[in-house]
Design an enzyme around this catalytic site. Sequence first.
Site, PDB file in Angstrom:
ATOM      1  N   TYR A 253      -5.772  14.322 -12.755  1.00 36.53           N
ATOM      2  CA  TYR A 253      -6.761  13.235 -12.626  1.00 36.53           C
ATOM      3  C   TYR A 253      -8.163  13.771 -12.331  1.00 36.53           C
ATOM      4  O   TYR A 253      -9.026  13.003 -11.926  1.00 36.53           O
ATOM      5  CB  TYR A 253      -6.408  12.299 -11.462  1.00 36.53           C
ATOM      6  CG  TYR A 253      -5.007  11.768 -11.443  1.00 36.53           C
ATOM      7  CD1 TYR A 253      -4.589  10.795 -12.337  1.00 36.53           C
ATOM      8  CD2 TYR A 253      -4.098  12.228 -10.488  1.00 36.53           C
ATOM      9  CE1 TYR A 253      -3.300  10.289 -12.285  1.00 36.53           C
ATOM     10  CE2 TYR A 253      -2.802  11.726 -10.436  1.00 36.53           C
ATOM     11  CZ  TYR A 253      -2.411  10.764 -11.338  1.00 36.53           C
ATOM     12  OH  TYR A 253      -1.140  10.270 -11.282  1.00 36.53           O
TER      13      TYR A 253
ATOM     14  N   PRO B  12       0.822  -1.209   0.000  1.00 35.65           N
ATOM     15  CA  PRO B  12       0.000   0.000   0.000  1.00 35.65           C
ATOM     16  C   PRO B  12       0.859   1.263   0.000  1.00 35.65           C
ATOM     17  O   PRO B  12       1.920   1.302   0.630  1.00 35.65           O
ATOM     18  CB  PRO B  12      -0.782  -0.105   1.315  1.00 35.65           C
ATOM     19  CG  PRO B  12       0.116  -0.903   2.199  1.00 35.65           C
ATOM     20  CD  PRO B  12       0.880  -1.849   1.313  1.00 35.65           C
ATOM     21  N   GLY B  13       0.436   2.261  -0.719  1.00 33.59           N
ATOM     22  CA  GLY B  13       1.096   3.561  -0.684  1.00 33.59           C
ATOM     23  C   GLY B  13       0.119   4.573  -0.100  1.00 33.59           C
ATOM     24  O   GLY B  13       0.228   5.005   1.061  1.00 33.59           O
ATOM     25  N   ARG B  14      -0.873   4.912  -0.907  1.00 32.56           N
ATOM     26  CA  ARG B  14      -1.854   5.932  -0.551  1.00 32.56           C
ATOM     27  C   ARG B  14      -2.475   5.705   0.834  1.00 32.56           C
ATOM     28  O   ARG B  14      -2.604   6.639   1.628  1.00 32.56           O
ATOM     29  CB  ARG B  14      -2.970   5.912  -1.605  1.00 32.56           C
ATOM     30  CG  ARG B  14      -3.933   7.081  -1.537  1.00 32.56           C
ATOM     31  CD  ARG B  14      -5.126   6.846  -2.469  1.00 32.56           C
ATOM     32  NE  ARG B  14      -4.778   6.417  -3.788  1.00 32.56           N
ATOM     33  CZ  ARG B  14      -4.605   7.220  -4.845  1.00 32.56           C
ATOM     34  NH1 ARG B  14      -4.770   8.511  -4.714  1.00 32.56           N
ATOM     35  NH2 ARG B  14      -4.308   6.722  -6.024  1.00 32.56           N
TER      36      ARG B  14
ATOM     37  N   CYS C  98       0.954  29.576 -15.305  1.00 34.51           N
ATOM     38  CA  CYS C  98       0.334  30.121 -16.523  1.00 34.51           C
ATOM     39  C   CYS C  98      -0.268  29.028 -17.378  1.00 34.51           C
ATOM     40  O   CYS C  98       0.251  28.698 -18.451  1.00 34.51           O
ATOM     41  CB  CYS C  98       1.375  30.926 -17.294  1.00 34.51           C
ATOM     42  SG  CYS C  98       2.023  32.238 -16.288  1.00 34.51           S
ATOM     43  N   GLU C  99      -1.321  28.414 -16.885  1.00 36.61           N
ATOM     44  CA  GLU C  99      -2.069  27.366 -17.583  1.00 36.61           C
ATOM     45  C   GLU C  99      -3.507  27.471 -17.088  1.00 36.61           C
ATOM     46  O   GLU C  99      -3.723  27.580 -15.879  1.00 36.61           O
ATOM     47  CB  GLU C  99      -1.579  25.965 -17.166  1.00 36.61           C
ATOM     48  CG  GLU C  99      -0.187  25.616 -17.525  1.00 36.61           C
ATOM     49  CD  GLU C  99      -0.076  24.817 -18.823  1.00 36.61           C
ATOM     50  OE1 GLU C  99      -1.104  24.412 -19.394  1.00 36.61           O
ATOM     51  OE2 GLU C  99       1.070  24.628 -19.242  1.00 36.61           O
TER      52      GLU C  99
HETATM   53  N1  LLP Z   1       2.540  -1.268  -6.141  1.00 32.97           N
HETATM   54  C1  LLP Z   1       2.716  -0.928  -7.425  1.00 32.97           C
HETATM   55  C2  LLP Z   1       3.437  -1.838  -8.319  1.00 32.97           C
HETATM   56  C3  LLP Z   1       2.210   0.309  -7.896  1.00 32.97           C
HETATM   57  O1  LLP Z   1       2.391   0.642  -9.171  1.00 32.97           O
HETATM   58  C4  LLP Z   1       1.528   1.169  -7.014  1.00 32.97           C
HETATM   59  C5  LLP Z   1       1.007   2.463  -7.472  1.00 32.97           C
HETATM   60  C6  LLP Z   1       1.389   0.769  -5.665  1.00 32.97           C
HETATM   61  C7  LLP Z   1       1.897  -0.460  -5.276  1.00 32.97           C
HETATM   62  C8  LLP Z   1       0.729   1.630  -4.641  1.00 32.97           C
HETATM   63  O2  LLP Z   1      -0.594   1.907  -4.940  1.00 32.97           O
HETATM   64  P1  LLP Z   1      -1.518   2.660  -3.843  1.00 32.97           P
HETATM   65  O3  LLP Z   1      -1.603   1.745  -2.654  1.00 32.97           O
HETATM   66  O4  LLP Z   1      -0.871   3.938  -3.503  1.00 32.97           O
HETATM   67  O5  LLP Z   1      -2.825   2.825  -4.519  1.00 32.97           O
HETATM   68  N2  LLP Z   1      -0.402   9.166  -8.971  1.00 32.97           N
HETATM   69  C9  LLP Z   1      -1.672   8.489  -8.862  1.00 32.97           C
HETATM   70  C10 LLP Z   1      -1.534   7.079  -8.308  1.00 32.97           C
HETATM   71  C11 LLP Z   1      -0.610   6.207  -9.138  1.00 32.97           C
HETATM   72  C12 LLP Z   1      -0.380   4.845  -8.523  1.00 32.97           C
HETATM   73  C13 LLP Z   1       0.725   4.139  -9.220  1.00 32.97           C
HETATM   74  N3  LLP Z   1       1.065   2.845  -8.676  1.00 32.97           N
HETATM   75  C14 LLP Z   1      -2.592   9.342  -8.000  1.00 32.97           C
HETATM   76  O6  LLP Z   1      -2.203  10.429  -7.601  1.00 32.97           O
HETATM   77  O7  LLP Z   1      -3.726   8.948  -7.745  1.00 32.97           O
END
Ligand code: LLP
Length: 432
Positions: free
Chosen positions: A328, A286-288, A353-354
């Site tokens: 997005y 998880p990231g987000r 400037c966009e």
């Molecule tokens: N693992 C892989 C291989 C990934 O490509 C990603 C995210 C994650 C884990 C983590 O995903 P999460 O748990 O954060 O959903 N910039 C975009 C999101 C792009 C996500 C790319 N890959 C945004 O701002 O919504």
Amino acid sequence: MGQSVLVPGFARVGGRLYADGVSLSRIARDIGTPTYVYSAARIREQYRRLESALMSALPDVAHRIHFSVKANSNLAVLRTLQELGAGVDIVSAGELYRTREAGFGGADVVFSGVGKTADELSQALNSMVLFINVESEGELRLLNDVAASMELVAPVTLRVNPEVTVESPHEYIRTGEKGHKFGIPYDDAMHVAMLAHELPHVKLVGLDMHIGSQISTWAPYEQALARIKPLIASLRAAGVTTLQWLDIGGGLAVTYDDEAPADVDRFAAGVAEAVRGLGLSLVVEPGRFLVAESGVLLTRVLYRKRSGGKEYIITDAGMNDLVRPSHYQAYHRIDAVDTVDTQVTADVVGPVCESGDFLALQRVMPDVQPGDLLAVQTAGAYGFVMASNYNSRPRPAEVIVDGDRFALATERERLEDLVRLERAHLRWRNAE
Ligand code: LLP
């Protein structure tokens, strides 16, 4: 004076917004704006929520949370997660470097990404990462060659595209559907896996998937795992005895507006049911989920303006600081740092400037005036990491709050930084 921390994260105390025990106006006074502010307590809370859900659903299955560094690669944030026992999921040599600087060991790292270079693969092998998620036959063959030249055997998991339908708010953040650039196409997976089994300098240690981001239901994971599990059975039937890991990627959703966040207990129970009896250890990426709600972008209102019957709030943060609304059409709640009682419907726009430079469109929000501070909420993931220098704007500062203390985690870029790698006086090379 600091406040005692009642709620980890961002809360209003006596008409002022606080990050844990520190008022956001205090941070703006000391550090300036725009500034990303992160709550360490909120990061810890999210990590522990997920960890305890997994622990209770999977008491007998080894599992690990590998934070997806692309969401927020700040060293202080990484350090906070490292102290909790997290591993990391990285996608570049740059992220590898950061994780090493933050104190992660090689075995804490899984290396994902669709376009790794030979140099990145060799750096990963040098660091002795836990495994490398390979996404194509070409990458597998290159990794085998790189490992051979280093006289090593590379631990490999194959990222398989399960080719399922994923509900997520924007098509750019779906990755597990048929025809996407990510992963090995489902129908090729057995062939590439058997190749991995046979090549002498790679060892096939597992399978991997990542189907998308901001996914709030269990169903797409369930469908994807129902596609991955038969591959595991077929590989074992074909004599592959080296599988140890199942990496199910990231994607857990958070609340930006009023949408449902991921139900981590449902997620953990689903995972438990899917992996029970497989005899594999589990990795989640998880990231987000871990960091989004722990961060705000603090910005100051520069001007108010009326044009064509529309109200504009012009802030000192723009699309170069937070690109998600523009890129997005993402929604981020915007709060006034000091309570304002009247409301206005306005476009919140930056100085870039966009015409696509906005933080919010036609938003009903506090009727803030020049000089007032705003907090753009849920900006801890894919915020600073996607910031750019467009319009030669220095990138913002980052601050981390812990209890009633705060610290500068990243200095605001200076003007000299903008041209540090450039040359006005060129040293020409002769092409002959
Ligand atoms: N693992 C892989 C291989 C990934 O490509 C990603 C995210 C994650 C884990 C983590 O995903 P999460 O748990 O954060 O959903 N910039 C975009 C999101 C792009 C996500 C790319 N890959 C945004 O701002 O919504």
